[in-house]
Each structure stands twice: as structure tokens, then as C-alpha cells.
Design a protein around this motif. Structure first.
Motif, PDB file in Angstrom:
ATOM      1  N   GLU A 402       0.836  -1.188   0.000  1.00 58.01           N
ATOM      2  CA  GLU A 402       0.000   0.000   0.000  1.00 58.01           C
ATOM      3  C   GLU A 402       0.875   1.244   0.000  1.00 58.01           C
ATOM      4  O   GLU A 402       2.051   1.203   0.344  1.00 58.01           O
ATOM      5  N   GLU A 403       0.271   2.385  -0.368  1.00 57.26           N
ATOM      6  CA  GLU A 403       1.027   3.641  -0.381  1.00 57.26           C
ATOM      7  C   GLU A 403       1.476   4.010   1.031  1.00 57.26           C
ATOM      8  O   GLU A 403       0.699   3.930   1.985  1.00 57.26           O
ATOM      9  N   ILE A 404       2.744   4.386   1.111  1.00 52.78           N
ATOM     10  CA  ILE A 404       3.284   4.828   2.397  1.00 52.78           C
ATOM     11  C   ILE A 404       3.352   6.350   2.469  1.00 52.78           C
ATOM     12  O   ILE A 404       3.345   6.941   3.535  1.00 52.78           O
ATOM     13  N   ILE A 405       3.427   6.989   1.285  1.00 49.10           N
ATOM     14  CA  ILE A 405       3.360   8.455   1.167  1.00 49.10           C
ATOM     15  C   ILE A 405       2.110   8.780   0.355  1.00 49.10           C
ATOM     16  O   ILE A 405       1.901   8.238  -0.724  1.00 49.10           O
ATOM     17  N   HIS A 406       1.252   9.668   0.895  1.00 45.86           N
ATOM     18  CA  HIS A 406      -0.039   9.955   0.249  1.00 45.86           C
ATOM     19  C   HIS A 406      -0.139  11.438  -0.075  1.00 45.86           C
ATOM     20  O   HIS A 406      -0.322  12.258   0.826  1.00 45.86           O
ATOM     21  N   GLY A 407      -0.020  11.787  -1.321  1.00 48.66           N
ATOM     22  CA  GLY A 407      -0.311  13.139  -1.785  1.00 48.66           C
ATOM     23  C   GLY A 407       0.341  14.256  -0.992  1.00 48.66           C
ATOM     24  O   GLY A 407      -0.308  15.245  -0.626  1.00 48.66           O
TER      25      GLY A 407
END
Length: 605
Positions: A402-407
């Protein structure tokens, strides 16, 4: 060669080979017996074959004369490979059992001394441990298989051959004794003495290769961050070239010594041929010789004289197979004994003690890599001297995760001191790698001075420096460690940065100044001093942006404050990004952001 021979205490207190020689003494004796028997059978096979072939070619007086030699040809022909197989089976079985137990014991010893390897021992490097595991155990195995066993077997075989010849003729015994002494004693001793310096050069070069290679691999990020990848790739070239030259010289010597051995062997054949001619063409001596070897005194004996001459000459050919390995065995002996000495320095009975051997490295390396001139600025992509950092809607996910850094949207103006905090696993180190260009975002864009760091790695490292939690200092001089930041830095510049980071007083105590050796993993410096040396390296590089990756995690509170004060003072006017869990250090920064919150917020500047 004497300087390379083992001293008496080493052999007397050996704890690695002697116990196994006692344990497997019967197997060693059996292996020697089988080896000697194999060589005797090889000579006997050629003797009977030569006699039978020459007899058959000359049309024997009776066909029955071929029956006995053909029977012995079968016996010796079948017996030789069987004896050889038995000798290999016995010797390899116990030697491989021995080395297996030795490797297990060495791992136990190293495990007991793990604290020393972590930094309390100044005399043990990862390279030396790698040499122990990879080379020295193998050399001790070869000490048995390729030196002791061939030498002992060949010497016993030489005595057997001389004794058998003495039964027939003291003249023949004298010839064989002289030749076998040359081949089994003089030539091997000369080979060992003539190549002792070359063997020592190979050993020294191999040690430097292990030390430099492990040192460089552990510090590969520092080489890359300094933009000196080519120096990293070529730093062990000098050691590799030195080792290659020594090996080439030894190979050339081995060819020459093989030629000399062949000449001695040819002289032996000629001498035996002359002896056989003198004996078998003399009716009186012929009867005596034939009586000794065949109990033949018949009136037809002179007719078989040429067959005996052929038998004696062909009998000599297997000798070279037995004696040819001895020069190489003698040349390898000194290296193998040195390996045994190094293993004995890891004596299991004294595993808790530090090595007694003192480091013998010179104050300054003679084979240090030449500084690579800095490339012209025109080779770089044009980056502003005061670059800002911008992350625009950046997201990142590792493969199948899953994304660990989001936007994330983040703007860091030049000169700002920013601290990034957050729980473990929140992505702080990942965010730093995105800024450094080591990773590319899944979505969004990262720029430094308007340039994508991931696509301009060679250029961006001249703008960004990094100070790790455990900064890597190399097993080189202090000068060479500092020069990683700037290979063209002068002594005055190096002394100035040492002054700036508060190490001038410590520097004045060093025995050789800038040419003092910084031991592997900075064993001779404290944690705070190691951080300051790494910081001095960054100052020499004069990079505009510095990333601190958990720089205070392994420091006590007092040292942490001292390093933090030094960092803030020396990096004033530069952009500073710190990834930290230390609450005590946050007050020193212009801005603190929590990555867990930043993933859900808008732009922060």
C-alpha cells in the motif's frame, strides 16, 4: 625463506591441526602407504609392460616367455587405479572431516569474540575475518592435502626406490639417490626460497583487497553521495594489479622450474640407460642382475638383455608424476603456515582475549588511490546555488504494498532548518530517499532547484550531502576520509573544517596528523567524533542541502547536544532536513512536521 617459516611456539601451541593429526593419525599413515604403493605399482606396471612389449617385438624364443610378464601387467594395471582410488578416498575423507570441524570451531570462536568484532578489538577487521573464513581454512586444508601428504609420500617413495635399486646395484642406487634428492629436496627448497617474497606480496595484496572491499561495500553510499563512484570502482585496482603481477611471476617461475626438473629427469634417464647398457652387455654382471630380479641363470639369458634395458628405462617415467607437484607444494607451504598462524591467533582457549598482534599498517598508504580531478562545472546540469525543494502531490508505494506516502505537498525554501518526525514505519526515510532522488514517486513530482533529482543523480549529489545515524569512516588515513568530500582539498582546508567541527584539539593528539589511520568503523574515535569527521567531509564538499538521517539515535544526551550545536553552527545558511525521533533536538529547527499528519494535509511551506 626462513623469515616466513613458522616459529616454534606457533607449532608447539597449535590448536587447529595437531589435534586432528593425532585423531586421524592412522588414516594419515594409511594414506601415505597407499600413495607410496600406488607409485610403486605405477613403476612396476611400466617395468613389466616395457619388458613384455620389447620381448614381443623381438619374437621371443618361446611364447610361454610372455605369460609371466602379461600376468604382472594385469596385476599392476588393475592394482594401480584401485590403490589410487583408496588413497584419495582415505585422505580426502579425513581431511574434509577435519576442515568441516575446523570451520565449525572457527564460527564458535568468532561468535565468542563477537563483542570484539563489534568494535572493542582494534586489530580485527571484517576483511581479516572474511580472509579467515574464505582463505585461511582452505590454506590449512591444502597444508595437509597439497603439501604435507605429497611431501611425506614422495620422500618415503624415494627411500623405497633407492632401497630397491640398492638391492640390484650400488651404482644404480647412487644415481637414483642423487636424482631423487635433487627432485624431492633441492628443487622444492629452492622454489620456496625463490618465491617467498612473491608469496608474501600475494598475501599482502589479498589482505588489502579484503579490507578495502568490505570497507567500501559498507560505505558505498558515502562514495555515491560524494559523486566519486569511479574511485570506488577502482580503489582496489592497485592491489589487484600487485597480486596479478606476483601470480604471473610465480607462474613463470613454475614453468621454468618444471623445465629444470624435466632436464634433471632426462639426465637420470640417460644415466640409467648408460648403466643398463654397461650391465646388460657384460655377461658376468648380466647373470648377477638377472639372478637378482628374475632368478634366471640359464644360458639364454643374454638374449633377453635388450628387454631388461627397455624395462628399466620405462620404469622411470612414472617418477615425474610423483615428483612434479613438489615445487608447487613447497611454494605454497609458507602461505599455508601463515594461515595456520593466523588461525592460532584465534585460539579457542583464549577466545575472550584481544589479539596480541599489533597492527602494522603504515601511517600513510602507499597504494592510496590518486585523487580524481573534479569535473568542470559545465559538465553539470545547471542547479541554483540556493535551490529550494518542492514536493508536489507526491505519493509512493513499494511494489505489492500500500502507499506509504499519500499526496504530500511540501515546499522547503533554501536555508530552512526542517525536522521530520513521525511514528516508526510512517515513511520518514522513504520521504528522504524521494528528496535525494534514490526513489521516484509513484505519483507527483519532486524538484530541487527546478530539477528532478532522480533523473540527474550525478549532478544532484554535488548539491546534497547526507549524515547517517552511523557515519561510515573508512580504513584509510584521515586525509583520505576527508578527501571523499573534496578530492582536491588542501591541507589548510582540511584543518579548517576540523577546526569548524571542534576536532582541532583531538587532531593535535593524533600521532601522524592527517596521515593517521582511521581504523575500520572508526574504532579509534568516539561516536561523536565520527559524526564530526563525517560532518567535516560534508563541509569540504560545500553542498547546499544536508539531510540528517537519524543522526542522534546512537548518541547519549550530552554528545547529542554537542553534535547538534556543531551541525547548526557549521551549516548555517544551508538547507537542513533532519529525520529524527529526538524530542530534545526539535527546538533547534525552524519548522517541525509530523509525516503522519503531513500525509493528510495540504501544502506546507
Amino acid at each position: 625463506m626462513s623469515r616466513n617459516m613458522p616459529n616454534k611456539p606457533t607449532l608447539r601451541h597449535d590448536e587447529w591441526v595437531q589435534p586432528y593429526l593425532r585423531k586421524y593419525g592412522k588414516a594419515l599413515a594409511l594414506a601415505i602407504f597407499l600413495s607410496v604403493a600406488t607409485s610403486v605399482f605405477a613403476c612396476a606396471l611400466m617395468f613389466t609392460s616395457g619388458y613384455m612389449i620389447s620381448l614381443a617385438a623381438a619374437v621371443p624364443l618361446t611364447v610361454l616367455a610372455l605369460h609371466v610378464p602379461s600376468l604382472f601387467v594385469r596385476i599392476f594395471g588393475i592394482g594401480k587405479p584401485l590403490l589410487r582410488y583408496g588413497e584419495k578416498l582415505v585422505s580426502h575423507d579425513w581431511v574434509l572431516r577435519m576442515t568441516s570441524e575446523m570451520r565449525r570451531k572457527l564460527f564458535v570462536v568468532l561468535e565468542r569474540r563477537a563483542n570484539n568484532l563489534d568494535g572493542r578489538s582494534k586489530n580485527t577487521t571484517l576483511g581479516s575475518v572474511l580472509a579467515l573464513l574464505n582463505d585461511d581454512i582452505g590454506n590449512v586444508q591444502n597444508l595437509i592435502m597439497r603439501s604435507m601428504l605429497p611431501l611425506l609420500s614422495t620422500w618415503v617413495f624415494a627411500l623405497v626406490i633407492t632401497g630397491m635399486c640398492g638391492v640390484l646395484s650400488w651404482h644404480l642406487a647412487a644415481i637414483m639417490l642423487a636424482v631423487l634428492l635433487l627432485l624431492s629436496v633441492v628443487v622444492p627448497l629452492y622454489s620456496a626460497a625463490a618465491n617467498s617474497a612473491r608469496t608474501a606480496a600475494i598475501k599482502a595484496a589479498q589482505k588489502n583487497i579484503y579490507d578495502d572491499l568490505t570497507d567500501d561495500v559498507l560505505g558505498i553510499s558515502d562514495w555515491i553521495l560524494s559523486g566519486r563512484q569511479n574511485d570506488y570502482l577502482h580503489r582496489i585496482d592497485a592491489s589487484l594489479e600487485k597480486r596479478a603481477r606476483a601470480k604471473h611471476a610465480i607462474a613463470k617461475f613454475e614453468r621454468n622450474i618444471a623445465l629444470v626438473s624435466q632436464i634433471i629427469y632426462c639426465i637420470c634417464i640417460v644415466a640409467v640407460l648408460l648403466w643398463a647398457y654397461a650391465v646388460f652387455c657384460n655377461p658376468q654382471e648380466l647373470q648377477g642382475i638377472l639372478g637378482a630380479i628374475a632368478a634366471s641363470g640359464s644360458e639364454n639369458a643374454p638374449a633377453y638383455a635388450p628387454n631388461w634395458i627397455a624395462a628399466f628405462i620405462l620404469c622411470l617415467f612414472p617418477l615425474m608424476e610423483a615428483f612434479a607437484p613438489l615445487p608447487s607444494a613447497a611454494m605454497e607451504y609458507t602461505e599455508q603456515i601463515d594461515a595456520l598462524s593466523r588461525l592460532n591467533s584465534f585460539n579457542p582457549k583464549s577466545a575472550s582475549k584481544d589479539d596480541a598482534v599489533k597492527p602494522t599498517r603504515k601511517a600513510a598508504r602507499t597504494a592510496a588511490p590518486a585523487a580524481t580531478p573534479a569535473r568542470e562545472d559545465t559538465a553539470y546540469c545547471q542547479i541554483s546555488s540556493t535551490p529550494d525543494i518542492r514536493l508536489s502531490n507526491v505519493s509512493f508505494a513499494y511494489p505489492n504494498c500500500e502507499e506509504i506516502i499519500h499526496g504530500v505537498n511540501l515546499s522547503i525554501p533554501f536555508g530552512e532548518k526542517l525536522a521530520i518526525t513521525g511514528r516508526s514505519g510512517a515513511g520518514k526515510t522513504t520521504l528522504a530517499k524521494l528528496i535525494l532522488g534514490a526513489l521516484q514517486p509513484t505519483r507527483g513530482e519532486v524538484t530541487i532547484g527546478g530539477i528532478n533529482p532522480a533523473t540527474h543523480q550525478d549532478d544532484i549529489w554535488h548539491t546534497i550531502g547526507i549524515l547517517h545515524q552511523h557515519p561510515k569512516l573508512f580504513n584509510m588515513t584521515l586525509r583520505e576520509n576527508l578527501a571523499i568530500g573534496n578530492p582536491n582539498a588542501s591541507n589548510a582546508q582540511m584543518l579548517q573544517v576540523l577546526e569548524n567541527v571542534g576536532l582541532r584539539a583531538r587532531f593535535d593528539k593524533l600521532p601522524h596528523g592527517l596521515d593517521s589511520i582511521v581504523q575500520e568503523s572508526a574504532f579509534n574515535f568516539s561516536g561523536g567524533e565520527a559524526h564530526r569527521i563525517a560532518l567535516a567531509r560534508i563541509l569540504l564538499a560545500n553542498q547546499s542541502i544536508v539531510v540528517l538521517d537519524e543522526p542522534f539515535a546512537s548518541l547519549d544526551a550530552q554528545t547529542e547536544q554537542q553534535v547538534l550545536d556543531t551541525v547548526m553552527r557549521t551549516l548555517a545558511g544551508k538547507t537542513l532536513i533532519a529525520i529524527t525521533h529526538s524530542e530534545a533536538s526539535l527546538a533547534a529547527f525552524d519548522q517541525t512536521i509530523n509525516l503522519s499528519e503531513l500525509n493528510n494535509l495540504g501544502e506546507i511551506s
